[in-house]
Design a protein around this motif. Structure first.
Motif, short mmCIF file in Angstrom:
data_model
loop_
_atom_site.label_atom_id
_atom_site.label_comp_id
_atom_site.label_asym_id
_atom_site.label_seq_id
_atom_site.Cartn_x
_atom_site.Cartn_y
_atom_site.Cartn_z
N UNK A 239 0.84 -1.21 0.00
CA UNK A 239 0.00 0.00 0.00
C UNK A 239 0.87 1.25 0.00
N UNK A 240 0.44 2.25 -0.77
CA UNK A 240 1.18 3.52 -0.84
C UNK A 240 0.19 4.66 -1.01
N UNK A 241 -0.62 4.92 0.02
CA UNK A 241 -1.64 5.96 -0.10
C UNK A 241 -1.03 7.36 -0.13
N UNK A 242 -1.84 8.32 -0.50
CA UNK A 242 -1.36 9.71 -0.54
C UNK A 242 -1.04 10.20 0.86
N UNK A 243 -1.84 9.80 1.84
CA UNK A 243 -1.57 10.09 3.24
C UNK A 243 -1.80 8.82 4.04
N UNK A 244 -1.04 8.69 5.14
CA UNK A 244 -1.24 7.53 6.01
C UNK A 244 -1.78 8.01 7.35
N UNK A 245 -3.03 7.67 7.68
CA UNK A 245 -3.60 8.11 8.96
C UNK A 245 -2.95 7.34 10.12
N UNK A 246 -2.43 8.05 11.10
CA UNK A 246 -1.82 7.40 12.25
C UNK A 246 -2.91 6.76 13.11
N UNK A 247 -2.74 5.51 13.51
CA UNK A 247 -3.75 4.83 14.33
C UNK A 247 -4.04 5.58 15.63
N UNK A 248 -5.33 5.67 15.97
CA UNK A 248 -5.76 6.31 17.22
C UNK A 248 -5.26 7.74 17.32
#
Length: 481
Positions: A239-248
């Motif tokens: 996976x290589x999304x534009x942004x990576x949401x940090x968990x929690x």
């Protein structure tokens, strides 16, 4: 004997007893301390009456003692000034010793046990006593190219022979002239010391080994190594999304400049390393898990422990990882990850050497005053963090970084260079650190290099990769390559 005489006799006996105890305390308990004090003028005179051994690079003394007509018979000098200061250190009347002048003091001063026979022969022959020489592994062309590349910036360069662990170059800037700390003029010594003390960045610090810094995307090589060891290949899609949401967390990890790594939101592992995709490696770090990431980091030497080369090297490590958000930040070389430039060079050298990390060393030989070799360093395998197969896969990926990706500025015509760039955020108030580590030629590695520029701004590809290219080129030219 009447009472008054008895009291006098007892008092004298007590005083003599205290005197004997004090003499024994000074001669036995405090003798080493008193001998080592720089304020002890007798010790100083003895030191400067004996020719101190030289520190030598390829047959040339970079630290030497020359005779004088003054009260002190020898003067310590450093003919090439700032070039080797980070390694040699200084030998000072007032401020004692630093770096190799301190670590190898017994050899240089002639008091090392390995020189005992020489000292005994001196007593019988009446020959003037002298210290032994310390011969280094450094390559002058590499050292000169490294210092030239660092001109005007704060930073460090380390170069290694991947096959042996021999240190070919170790440069740190800003630098200083150790000769000015080693004169026989106390006032001049203090004046120069005060000047160094007032500097914004301490020139006496060897930044190659004396401190550690966030490495940014250099750490992605370690994460990639763990993924490859666990069965992924360079062509595996991640996976290589534009942004990576940090968990929690409401925060995200963006890619450099807010760009997208891939229109599809996924890409091959080799492409992710080539363009240094943050989101891909943040996600990969979480998928691998803290234990696997930490295990691989420690296998490469980021274990929080210092070591000696024989200079003391500051520890490298990844710090505490409290949750998956911290793990994602760690996986891209941020948060609490810290690395010395030497450690970065060691990572590159391990990949270059088929997954085998050789123990770095700076001293090649120790010689008696007559140049007889009394000790030499044998290359030593230190760790084997990855398999030869994974090392070959990483070489392919790091070659792509230089040929097609963020490390293009390290390219050398006719030579295949493997490398990885790094840009590390420090804080909003200061510019980023920039890094490059790599080796060449990729198909027959002869030199591994790491370049660190503190708060240089820009990217590792823009600021640090060109310096690495100069250092690699200088070494290969000297080898006829």
């Amino acid at each position: 004997m009447n009472a008054p005489l008895r009291k006098v006799a007892i008092s004298v006996l007590v005083l003599f007893t205290l005197l004997i105890l004090n003499v024994n305390y000074i001669q036995v308990v405090r003798s080493d301390d008193l001998r080592s004090r720089t304020s002890n003028t007798r010790v100083l005179a003895a030191q400067y009456d004996r020719e101190r051994g030289a520190i030598v690079v390829e047959g040339t003394a970079v630290a030497e003692s020359v005779p004088t007509d003054g009260r002190l018979k020898y003067l310590r000098q450093y003919p090439q000034g700032e070039l080797y200061a980070a390694v040699t250190g200084y030998h000072s009347l007032i401020y004692n010793n630093s770096q190799l002048e301190r670590v190898e003091n017994d050899v240089l001063a002639g008091s090392d046990g390995r020189l005992a026979l020489r000292r005994l022969a001196d007593m019988f022959t009446g020959r003037d006593p002298a210290g032994g020489d310390v011969v280094l592994t450094l390559d002058p062309a590499v050292q000169e190219a490294a210092m030239a590349g660092l001109e005007g910036v704060t930073g460090a360069v380390v170069a290694l022979d991947p096959d042996t662990g021999a240190i070919l170059g170790m440069a740190s800037t800003p630098s200083y002239d150790p000769t000015l700390l080693s004169s026989h003029d106390p006032a001049a010594i203090r004046a120069y010391w005060d000047e160094l003390e007032a500097a914004e960045r301490d020139p006496r610090l060897n930044r190659a080994i004396g401190d550690n810094y966030p490495p940014g995307s250099l750490f992605k090589v370690i994460v990639a190594a763990a993924a490859l060891e666990d069965g992924l290949t360079p062509e595996s899609v991640v996976p290589a999304p534009e942004e990576f949401p940090l968990p929690d967390s409401s925060r995200t990890i963006p890619n450099f400049g807010g760009s997208a790594c891939s229109p599809s939101g996924e890409q091959s592992l080799i492409d992710a390393l080539t363009i240094s995709c943050n989101t891909a490696f943040a996600a990969l770090g979480i998928e691998l898990g803290e234990d696997r990431v930490r295990e691989m980091a420690e296998a490469f030497g980021l274990d929080g422990e210092g070591f000696e080369i024989p200079l003391q090297v500051a520890p490298s490590g990844i710090g505490d990882i409290v949750d998956d958000a911290a793990l994602a930040q760690t996986a891209i070389g941020q948060r609490d990850v810290r690395m010395t430039p030497l450690q970065a060079a060691m990572i590159a050298a391990t990949v270059a050497n088929d997954g085998v990390l050789m123990k770095p060393y700076l001293v090649d030989q120790v010689q008696a005053p007559d140049l007889t070799v009394i000790d030499s360093t044998e290359p030593e395998v230190w760790r084997e963090p990855i398999s030869e197969e994974v090392a070959n896969q990483l070489t392919e990926m790091m070659t792509s970084v230089v040929a097609e990706g963020s490390g293009r500025a390290a390219r050398i015509a006719g030579v295949q260079v493997a490398g990885k760039t790094g840009t590390a955020q420090v804080s909003d108030e200061v510019a980023d650190h920039t890094w490059f580590m790599g080796f060449a030629p990729a198909d027959d590695p002869q030199i591994a290099v790491a370049v660190f520029v503190a708060n240089g701004g820009g990217t590792g590809g823009e600021r640090s990769a060109p310096i690495a290219r100069q250092v690699i080129q200088a070494y290969l030219d000297g080898q006829g390559g």
